[in-house]
Design a protein around this motif. Sequence first.
Motif, PDB file in Angstrom:
ATOM      1  N   LEU A 144       1.014  -1.282   0.087  1.00  0.00           N
ATOM      2  CA  LEU A 144      -0.053   0.067  -0.046  1.00  0.00           C
ATOM      3  C   LEU A 144       0.661   1.303   0.024  1.00  0.00           C
ATOM      4  O   LEU A 144       0.449   2.350  -0.162  1.00  0.00           O
ATOM      5  CB  LEU A 144      -0.810   0.071   1.163  1.00  0.00           C
ATOM      6  CG  LEU A 144      -2.244  -1.089   1.126  1.00  0.00           C
ATOM      7  CD1 LEU A 144      -2.580  -1.064   2.596  1.00  0.00           C
ATOM      8  CD2 LEU A 144      -3.170  -0.621   0.259  1.00  0.00           C
ATOM      9  N   ALA A 145       2.044   1.334   0.386  1.00  0.00           N
ATOM     10  CA  ALA A 145       2.992   2.266   0.362  1.00  0.00           C
ATOM     11  C   ALA A 145       3.518   2.809  -1.092  1.00  0.00           C
ATOM     12  O   ALA A 145       4.031   3.764  -1.238  1.00  0.00           O
ATOM     13  CB  ALA A 145       4.473   2.043   1.288  1.00  0.00           C
ATOM     14  N   ASN A 146       3.347   2.080  -1.878  1.00  0.00           N
ATOM     15  CA  ASN A 146       3.834   2.103  -3.380  1.00  0.00           C
ATOM     16  C   ASN A 146       2.678   2.954  -4.417  1.00  0.00           C
ATOM     17  O   ASN A 146       2.649   2.751  -5.508  1.00  0.00           O
ATOM     18  CB  ASN A 146       4.283   0.955  -3.939  1.00  0.00           C
ATOM     19  CG  ASN A 146       5.521   0.460  -3.492  1.00  0.00           C
ATOM     20  OD1 ASN A 146       6.270   1.315  -2.816  1.00  0.00           O
ATOM     21  ND2 ASN A 146       5.698  -0.849  -3.291  1.00  0.00           N
ATOM     22  N   ALA A 147       1.591   3.503  -3.877  1.00  0.00           N
ATOM     23  CA  ALA A 147       0.655   4.305  -4.815  1.00  0.00           C
ATOM     24  C   ALA A 147       1.572   5.014  -5.665  1.00  0.00           C
ATOM     25  O   ALA A 147       1.141   5.196  -6.916  1.00  0.00           O
ATOM     26  CB  ALA A 147      -0.367   4.746  -3.758  1.00  0.00           C
ATOM     27  N   ASP A 148       2.504   6.028  -5.170  1.00  0.00           N
ATOM     28  CA  ASP A 148       2.978   6.884  -6.245  1.00  0.00           C
ATOM     29  C   ASP A 148       3.743   6.016  -7.298  1.00  0.00           C
ATOM     30  O   ASP A 148       3.734   6.532  -8.349  1.00  0.00           O
ATOM     31  CB  ASP A 148       4.008   7.800  -5.555  1.00  0.00           C
ATOM     32  CG  ASP A 148       4.839   7.070  -4.657  1.00  0.00           C
ATOM     33  OD1 ASP A 148       4.579   5.883  -4.166  1.00  0.00           O
ATOM     34  OD2 ASP A 148       5.976   7.702  -4.311  1.00  0.00           O
ATOM     35  N   LYS A 149       4.368   4.789  -6.898  1.00  0.00           N
ATOM     36  CA  LYS A 149       5.044   4.301  -7.965  1.00  0.00           C
ATOM     37  C   LYS A 149       4.120   3.611  -9.008  1.00  0.00           C
ATOM     38  O   LYS A 149       4.412   3.503 -10.105  1.00  0.00           O
ATOM     39  CB  LYS A 149       5.918   3.176  -7.358  1.00  0.00           C
ATOM     40  CG  LYS A 149       7.230   3.698  -6.426  1.00  0.00           C
ATOM     41  CD  LYS A 149       7.935   2.529  -5.901  1.00  0.00           C
ATOM     42  CE  LYS A 149       9.222   2.944  -5.334  1.00  0.00           C
ATOM     43  NZ  LYS A 149       9.020   4.050  -4.139  1.00  0.00           N
ATOM     44  N   TYR A 150       2.839   3.224  -8.521  1.00  0.00           N
ATOM     45  CA  TYR A 150       1.992   2.526  -9.457  1.00  0.00           C
ATOM     46  C   TYR A 150       1.490   3.646 -10.467  1.00  0.00           C
ATOM     47  O   TYR A 150       1.424   3.613 -11.605  1.00  0.00           O
ATOM     48  CB  TYR A 150       0.927   2.262  -8.764  1.00  0.00           C
ATOM     49  CG  TYR A 150       1.038   0.702  -8.059  1.00  0.00           C
ATOM     50  CD1 TYR A 150       1.128  -0.246  -9.071  1.00  0.00           C
ATOM     51  CD2 TYR A 150       1.046   0.552  -6.690  1.00  0.00           C
ATOM     52  CE1 TYR A 150       1.516  -1.891  -8.436  1.00  0.00           C
ATOM     53  CE2 TYR A 150       1.091  -0.853  -6.242  1.00  0.00           C
ATOM     54  CZ  TYR A 150       1.541  -1.839  -7.073  1.00  0.00           C
ATOM     55  OH  TYR A 150       1.616  -3.279  -6.400  1.00  0.00           O
ATOM     56  N   CYS A 151       1.314   5.067  -9.742  1.00  0.00           N
ATOM     57  CA  CYS A 151       0.881   5.926 -10.893  1.00  0.00           C
ATOM     58  C   CYS A 151       1.954   6.293 -11.813  1.00  0.00           C
ATOM     59  O   CYS A 151       1.725   6.634 -13.206  1.00  0.00           O
ATOM     60  CB  CYS A 151       0.649   7.122 -10.157  1.00  0.00           C
ATOM     61  SG  CYS A 151      -0.869   7.135  -8.836  1.00  0.00           S
ATOM     62  N   THR A 182      -8.715   1.764   6.265  1.00  0.00           N
ATOM     63  CA  THR A 182      -8.226   3.072   6.245  1.00  0.00           C
ATOM     64  C   THR A 182      -6.976   3.239   5.432  1.00  0.00           C
ATOM     65  O   THR A 182      -7.005   4.063   4.643  1.00  0.00           O
ATOM     66  CB  THR A 182      -7.760   3.582   7.710  1.00  0.00           C
ATOM     67  OG1 THR A 182      -9.069   3.638   8.388  1.00  0.00           O
ATOM     68  CG2 THR A 182      -7.365   5.193   7.615  1.00  0.00           C
ATOM     69  N   GLU A 183      -6.006   2.404   5.634  1.00  0.00           N
ATOM     70  CA  GLU A 183      -4.843   2.258   4.475  1.00  0.00           C
ATOM     71  C   GLU A 183      -5.447   2.134   3.082  1.00  0.00           C
ATOM     72  O   GLU A 183      -4.806   2.887   2.370  1.00  0.00           O
ATOM     73  CB  GLU A 183      -4.027   1.106   5.123  1.00  0.00           C
ATOM     74  CG  GLU A 183      -3.541   1.485   6.506  1.00  0.00           C
ATOM     75  CD  GLU A 183      -2.523   0.244   6.684  1.00  0.00           C
ATOM     76  OE1 GLU A 183      -1.476   0.569   7.282  1.00  0.00           O
ATOM     77  OE2 GLU A 183      -2.903  -0.792   6.717  1.00  0.00           O
ATOM     78  N   ILE A 184      -6.423   1.270   3.030  1.00  0.00           N
ATOM     79  CA  ILE A 184      -6.792   0.928   1.657  1.00  0.00           C
ATOM     80  C   ILE A 184      -7.666   2.135   0.890  1.00  0.00           C
ATOM     81  O   ILE A 184      -7.313   2.532  -0.255  1.00  0.00           O
ATOM     82  CB  ILE A 184      -7.708  -0.202   1.598  1.00  0.00           C
ATOM     83  CG1 ILE A 184      -7.114  -1.601   1.900  1.00  0.00           C
ATOM     84  CG2 ILE A 184      -8.554  -0.343   0.361  1.00  0.00           C
ATOM     85  CD1 ILE A 184      -7.732  -2.690   2.154  1.00  0.00           C
ATOM     86  N   ASN A 185      -8.105   3.084   1.693  1.00  0.00           N
ATOM     87  CA  ASN A 185      -8.848   4.173   1.012  1.00  0.00           C
ATOM     88  C   ASN A 185      -7.769   5.108   0.840  1.00  0.00           C
ATOM     89  O   ASN A 185      -8.058   6.016  -0.149  1.00  0.00           O
ATOM     90  CB  ASN A 185      -9.848   4.713   2.287  1.00  0.00           C
ATOM     91  CG  ASN A 185     -11.113   3.657   2.359  1.00  0.00           C
ATOM     92  OD1 ASN A 185     -11.490   2.802   1.541  1.00  0.00           O
ATOM     93  ND2 ASN A 185     -11.778   3.703   3.676  1.00  0.00           N
ATOM     94  N   GLN A 186      -6.771   5.222   1.532  1.00  0.00           N
ATOM     95  CA  GLN A 186      -5.992   6.290   1.311  1.00  0.00           C
ATOM     96  C   GLN A 186      -5.107   6.046   0.002  1.00  0.00           C
ATOM     97  O   GLN A 186      -4.919   6.936  -0.887  1.00  0.00           O
ATOM     98  CB  GLN A 186      -4.768   6.273   2.350  1.00  0.00           C
ATOM     99  CG  GLN A 186      -5.082   6.882   3.745  1.00  0.00           C
ATOM    100  CD  GLN A 186      -4.477   6.568   4.804  1.00  0.00           C
ATOM    101  OE1 GLN A 186      -3.354   6.132   4.837  1.00  0.00           O
ATOM    102  NE2 GLN A 186      -4.704   7.518   5.803  1.00  0.00           N
ATOM    103  N   PHE A 187      -4.752   4.789  -0.159  1.00  0.00           N
ATOM    104  CA  PHE A 187      -4.316   4.239  -1.573  1.00  0.00           C
ATOM    105  C   PHE A 187      -5.218   4.553  -2.597  1.00  0.00           C
ATOM    106  O   PHE A 187      -4.790   5.111  -3.761  1.00  0.00           O
ATOM    107  CB  PHE A 187      -4.028   2.772  -1.394  1.00  0.00           C
ATOM    108  CG  PHE A 187      -3.374   2.361  -2.732  1.00  0.00           C
ATOM    109  CD1 PHE A 187      -1.963   1.943  -2.766  1.00  0.00           C
ATOM    110  CD2 PHE A 187      -4.071   1.810  -3.682  1.00  0.00           C
ATOM    111  CE1 PHE A 187      -1.436   1.474  -4.111  1.00  0.00           C
ATOM    112  CE2 PHE A 187      -3.478   1.160  -5.018  1.00  0.00           C
ATOM    113  CZ  PHE A 187      -2.147   1.014  -5.050  1.00  0.00           C
ATOM    114  N   ASN A 188      -6.449   4.228  -2.468  1.00  0.00           N
ATOM    115  CA  ASN A 188      -7.275   4.460  -3.686  1.00  0.00           C
ATOM    116  C   ASN A 188      -7.682   5.883  -3.809  1.00  0.00           C
ATOM    117  O   ASN A 188      -7.679   6.101  -5.267  1.00  0.00           O
ATOM    118  CB  ASN A 188      -8.695   3.669  -2.915  1.00  0.00           C
ATOM    119  CG  ASN A 188      -8.857   2.354  -2.930  1.00  0.00           C
ATOM    120  OD1 ASN A 188      -7.790   1.632  -3.920  1.00  0.00           O
ATOM    121  ND2 ASN A 188      -9.755   1.865  -2.497  1.00  0.00           N
ATOM    122  N   GLU A 189      -7.555   6.659  -2.960  1.00  0.00           N
ATOM    123  CA  GLU A 189      -7.856   8.297  -3.144  1.00  0.00           C
ATOM    124  C   GLU A 189      -6.616   8.549  -3.951  1.00  0.00           C
ATOM    125  O   GLU A 189      -6.730   9.473  -4.969  1.00  0.00           O
ATOM    126  CB  GLU A 189      -7.956   8.827  -1.873  1.00  0.00           C
ATOM    127  CG  GLU A 189      -8.040  10.274  -1.972  1.00  0.00           C
ATOM    128  CD  GLU A 189      -8.088  11.092  -0.676  1.00  0.00           C
ATOM    129  OE1 GLU A 189      -8.475  12.231  -0.542  1.00  0.00           O
ATOM    130  OE2 GLU A 189      -8.216  10.332   0.489  1.00  0.00           O
TER     131      GLU A 189
END
Length: 235
Positions: A144-151, A182-189
């Motif tokens: 979940l900490a890699n949202a920016d990398k997925y983008c 909560t962590e999931i929602n932050q990633f999704n956002e």
Amino acid sequence: MFKLKLQHILAAGLPGILFSSILGTYLAITGFAQQDMPNEIIYEPIEESEWESIVVLDKPESPVDEATEPLIEEPDIYSPTLSDVIFVGDSRTVGMGMAVIDNINTIAEVGQGYYWLVNTADEQLRNQITDQSIVVFNLGVNDLANADKYCEYLSTLQQDYPNLQIWYVSINPVEDTTVTNTEINQFNEQIQNAGFNYIDTNSYLTDTGFNTVDGLHYTSETYQKIFDQIIATIF
């Protein structure tokens, strides 16, 4: 005085030159020479009984321009089908591929995330992409900490394939497991705010209900719900 019964020719509206030609022919047939022409011609109506013996000349028609505009063939518009969809994901995508009724194309591996995507799955994906492909990603629950990398990865892929349809499915809710909603929602956002095509199955499951087998992975019925929602969105 010469009587000439050509009223039907006049009624046809023949041009003067053509009429003169017909008149000359008529006089030649009837034995009149040019010098025998009277000074005055009387046109008498034709009796009804005489019509059958008279050849009626049709008024010449104006030339018809037969040129027509060339037919413009409409280009075939391809409508994507399920066979054009490539699902890329982790164990949840593996589970969905096994649960749904339809036969779907998946590039997925249990327990994987961003580094597997760029080092392994990316090559497999690029080998499969065609002009009609639609790529659906569902990754992130394992990192979940890699949202920016997925983008960043999605942006690069879109630049490499400008006409490719790319969709990102939200990370879906969990029950009792090592990650929190909560962590999931932050990633999704973060994914949603990046402006990619986004399918919010998380809210759909939260509103309509879902069932898991271990807090993280879903029952076949829930996987089918997720799949149906994805297909309804992209098609």
